[in-house]
Design a protein around this motif. Sequence first.
Motif, PDB file in Angstrom:
ATOM      1  N   PRO A  81       0.794  -1.236   0.000  1.00  0.00           N
ATOM      2  CA  PRO A  81       0.000   0.000   0.000  1.00  0.00           C
ATOM      3  C   PRO A  81       0.827   1.287   0.000  1.00  0.00           C
ATOM      4  O   PRO A  81       0.316   2.338  -0.382  1.00  0.00           O
ATOM      5  CB  PRO A  81      -0.813  -0.112   1.290  1.00  0.00           C
ATOM      6  N   VAL A  82       2.086   1.209   0.395  1.00  0.00           N
ATOM      7  CA  VAL A  82       2.934   2.408   0.460  1.00  0.00           C
ATOM      8  C   VAL A  82       3.967   2.439  -0.664  1.00  0.00           C
ATOM      9  O   VAL A  82       4.101   3.425  -1.384  1.00  0.00           O
ATOM     10  CB  VAL A  82       3.646   2.517   1.828  1.00  0.00           C
ATOM     11  N   THR A  83       4.688   1.343  -0.843  1.00  0.00           N
ATOM     12  CA  THR A  83       5.795   1.315  -1.810  1.00  0.00           C
ATOM     13  C   THR A  83       5.359   0.867  -3.209  1.00  0.00           C
ATOM     14  O   THR A  83       6.108   1.045  -4.174  1.00  0.00           O
ATOM     15  CB  THR A  83       6.895   0.373  -1.324  1.00  0.00           C
ATOM     16  N   ASP A  84       4.172   0.265  -3.329  1.00  0.00           N
ATOM     17  CA  ASP A  84       3.674  -0.274  -4.599  1.00  0.00           C
ATOM     18  C   ASP A  84       4.503  -1.449  -5.113  1.00  0.00           C
ATOM     19  O   ASP A  84       4.374  -1.846  -6.273  1.00  0.00           O
ATOM     20  CB  ASP A  84       3.619   0.814  -5.694  1.00  0.00           C
ATOM     21  N   LYS A  85       5.342  -2.020  -4.277  1.00  0.00           N
ATOM     22  CA  LYS A  85       6.078  -3.220  -4.659  1.00  0.00           C
ATOM     23  C   LYS A  85       5.101  -4.387  -4.759  1.00  0.00           C
ATOM     24  O   LYS A  85       4.110  -4.439  -4.030  1.00  0.00           O
ATOM     25  CB  LYS A  85       7.182  -3.532  -3.649  1.00  0.00           C
ATOM     26  N   ILE A  86       5.393  -5.329  -5.653  1.00  0.00           N
ATOM     27  CA  ILE A  86       4.524  -6.493  -5.815  1.00  0.00           C
ATOM     28  C   ILE A  86       4.724  -7.427  -4.625  1.00  0.00           C
ATOM     29  O   ILE A  86       5.854  -7.840  -4.323  1.00  0.00           O
ATOM     30  CB  ILE A  86       4.840  -7.236  -7.124  1.00  0.00           C
ATOM     31  N   LEU A  87       3.634  -7.751  -3.948  1.00  0.00           N
ATOM     32  CA  LEU A  87       3.697  -8.629  -2.781  1.00  0.00           C
ATOM     33  C   LEU A  87       3.405 -10.085  -3.128  1.00  0.00           C
ATOM     34  O   LEU A  87       4.006 -11.006  -2.578  1.00  0.00           O
ATOM     35  CB  LEU A  87       2.702  -8.159  -1.715  1.00  0.00           C
ATOM     36  N   HIS A  88       2.467 -10.286  -4.047  1.00  0.00           N
ATOM     37  CA  HIS A  88       2.051 -11.663  -4.360  1.00  0.00           C
ATOM     38  C   HIS A  88       1.278 -11.666  -5.673  1.00  0.00           C
ATOM     39  O   HIS A  88       0.571 -10.709  -5.989  1.00  0.00           O
ATOM     40  CB  HIS A  88       1.167 -12.218  -3.228  1.00  0.00           C
ATOM     41  N   ILE A  89       1.405 -12.755  -6.431  1.00  0.00           N
ATOM     42  CA  ILE A  89       0.676 -12.883  -7.683  1.00  0.00           C
ATOM     43  C   ILE A  89       0.023 -14.261  -7.765  1.00  0.00           C
ATOM     44  O   ILE A  89       0.666 -15.281  -7.467  1.00  0.00           O
ATOM     45  CB  ILE A  89       1.590 -12.683  -8.920  1.00  0.00           C
ATOM     46  N   ASP A  90      -1.227 -14.287  -8.163  1.00  0.00           N
ATOM     47  CA  ASP A  90      -1.943 -15.530  -8.441  1.00  0.00           C
ATOM     48  C   ASP A  90      -2.061 -15.710  -9.946  1.00  0.00           C
ATOM     49  O   ASP A  90      -2.445 -14.779 -10.663  1.00  0.00           O
ATOM     50  CB  ASP A  90      -3.355 -15.505  -7.835  1.00  0.00           C
ATOM     51  N   PHE A  91      -1.731 -16.902 -10.421  1.00  0.00           N
ATOM     52  CA  PHE A  91      -1.892 -17.253 -11.830  1.00  0.00           C
ATOM     53  C   PHE A  91      -2.922 -18.370 -11.958  1.00  0.00           C
ATOM     54  O   PHE A  91      -3.211 -19.094 -10.995  1.00  0.00           O
ATOM     55  CB  PHE A  91      -0.563 -17.728 -12.429  1.00  0.00           C
ATOM     56  N   TYR A  92      -3.443 -18.515 -13.180  1.00  0.00           N
ATOM     57  CA  TYR A  92      -4.339 -19.630 -13.467  1.00  0.00           C
ATOM     58  C   TYR A  92      -3.764 -20.363 -14.668  1.00  0.00           C
ATOM     59  O   TYR A  92      -3.472 -19.761 -15.694  1.00  0.00           O
ATOM     60  CB  TYR A  92      -5.755 -19.130 -13.779  1.00  0.00           C
ATOM     61  N   GLN A  93      -3.595 -21.680 -14.515  1.00  0.00           N
ATOM     62  CA  GLN A  93      -2.975 -22.465 -15.575  1.00  0.00           C
ATOM     63  C   GLN A  93      -3.880 -22.570 -16.799  1.00  0.00           C
ATOM     64  O   GLN A  93      -5.102 -22.739 -16.685  1.00  0.00           O
ATOM     65  CB  GLN A  93      -2.628 -23.867 -15.074  1.00  0.00           C
ATOM     66  N   LEU A  94      -3.260 -22.484 -17.979  1.00  0.00           N
ATOM     67  CA  LEU A  94      -3.998 -22.562 -19.235  1.00  0.00           C
ATOM     68  C   LEU A  94      -3.866 -23.954 -19.849  1.00  0.00           C
ATOM     69  O   LEU A  94      -2.797 -24.568 -19.807  1.00  0.00           O
ATOM     70  CB  LEU A  94      -3.460 -21.535 -20.236  1.00  0.00           C
ATOM     71  N   PHE A  95      -4.976 -24.400 -20.423  1.00  0.00           N
ATOM     72  CA  PHE A  95      -4.998 -25.655 -21.173  1.00  0.00           C
ATOM     73  C   PHE A  95      -5.634 -25.374 -22.533  1.00  0.00           C
ATOM     74  O   PHE A  95      -6.604 -24.624 -22.624  1.00  0.00           O
ATOM     75  CB  PHE A  95      -5.801 -26.724 -20.425  1.00  0.00           C
ATOM     76  N   LYS A  96      -5.089 -25.977 -23.583  1.00  0.00           N
ATOM     77  CA  LYS A  96      -5.544 -25.674 -24.938  1.00  0.00           C
ATOM     78  C   LYS A  96      -7.031 -25.929 -25.151  1.00  0.00           C
ATOM     79  O   LYS A  96      -7.672 -25.264 -25.962  1.00  0.00           O
ATOM     80  CB  LYS A  96      -4.731 -26.494 -25.947  1.00  0.00           C
ATOM     81  N   ASP A  97      -7.597 -26.909 -24.433  1.00  0.00           N
ATOM     82  CA  ASP A  97      -8.989 -27.284 -24.660  1.00  0.00           C
ATOM     83  C   ASP A  97      -9.952 -26.697 -23.630  1.00  0.00           C
ATOM     84  O   ASP A  97     -11.132 -27.040 -23.615  1.00  0.00           O
ATOM     85  CB  ASP A  97      -9.134 -28.808 -24.678  1.00  0.00           C
ATOM     86  N   LYS A  98      -9.462 -25.807 -22.761  1.00  0.00           N
ATOM     87  CA  LYS A  98     -10.313 -25.212 -21.734  1.00  0.00           C
ATOM     88  C   LYS A  98     -10.394 -23.694 -21.906  1.00  0.00           C
ATOM     89  O   LYS A  98      -9.350 -23.018 -21.905  1.00  0.00           O
ATOM     90  CB  LYS A  98      -9.775 -25.535 -20.330  1.00  0.00           C
TER      91      LYS A  98
END
Length: 220
Positions: A81-98
């Motif tokens: 909230p102060v430095t704007d540094k990235i704290l955490h990232i959530d990804f979602y896995q990709l599949f060609k047929d989904k």
Amino acid sequence: MKSITIKGSQRESVGKVSTKALRNAGKVPCVVYGGDKPLHFSADELEFRDLVYTPNAHTAVIELENGEKVDAVLQDIQFHPVTDKILHIDFYQLFKDKPVTMNIPVRLEGNSPGVRNGGRLLFRKRKLSIKALPELLPDFITVDISKLRIGGTIAVETVLNDDYTILHPESTAIVQVKASRTSIDEELEDEDEEGTEEGAEAAAEGGAEGGEAPASEATE
């Protein structure tokens, strides 16, 4: 859609102590959901520069030290909230047929005649949420405003595509041109001038057809 490569290291420990140690070392703790089980990894903050600090939409290829590669899309990101540094990232896995859901930026193309005539351009939807197979995800959605006049609206229904589903009502406004005060004043001035001209013409016609006599003639 362009993919950004993220080089990271898989991690087993996900406790607060290990997470804090990663951040102190300039690393960003991440997790990939959507597979058989969550995949935890970390990477240098600079690795996410082209993925996070851009108005464009990109997928990611996560390359781990053991040679494993995972196609993913960014789902959520937390900043300090102060430095704007990235704290955490959530990804979602990709599949060609989904199919996957993703926010895609909108790009305006052309020059609006409504804006040239003094109207105000209102960009209502700078991103559209769409659902598509990974290989059909567009880099952006183009909206042509070259025929957009004052009072006009371009809605979602004009950019529907068979390759993906737009997750907004078809009547949702993407861009509009509203009348500004200047354009309204100009219209009112035009109406006043027309009214004055019509009044002058009516008076001239009335005199020619023999209307009421002038006061000097009436007294005689």
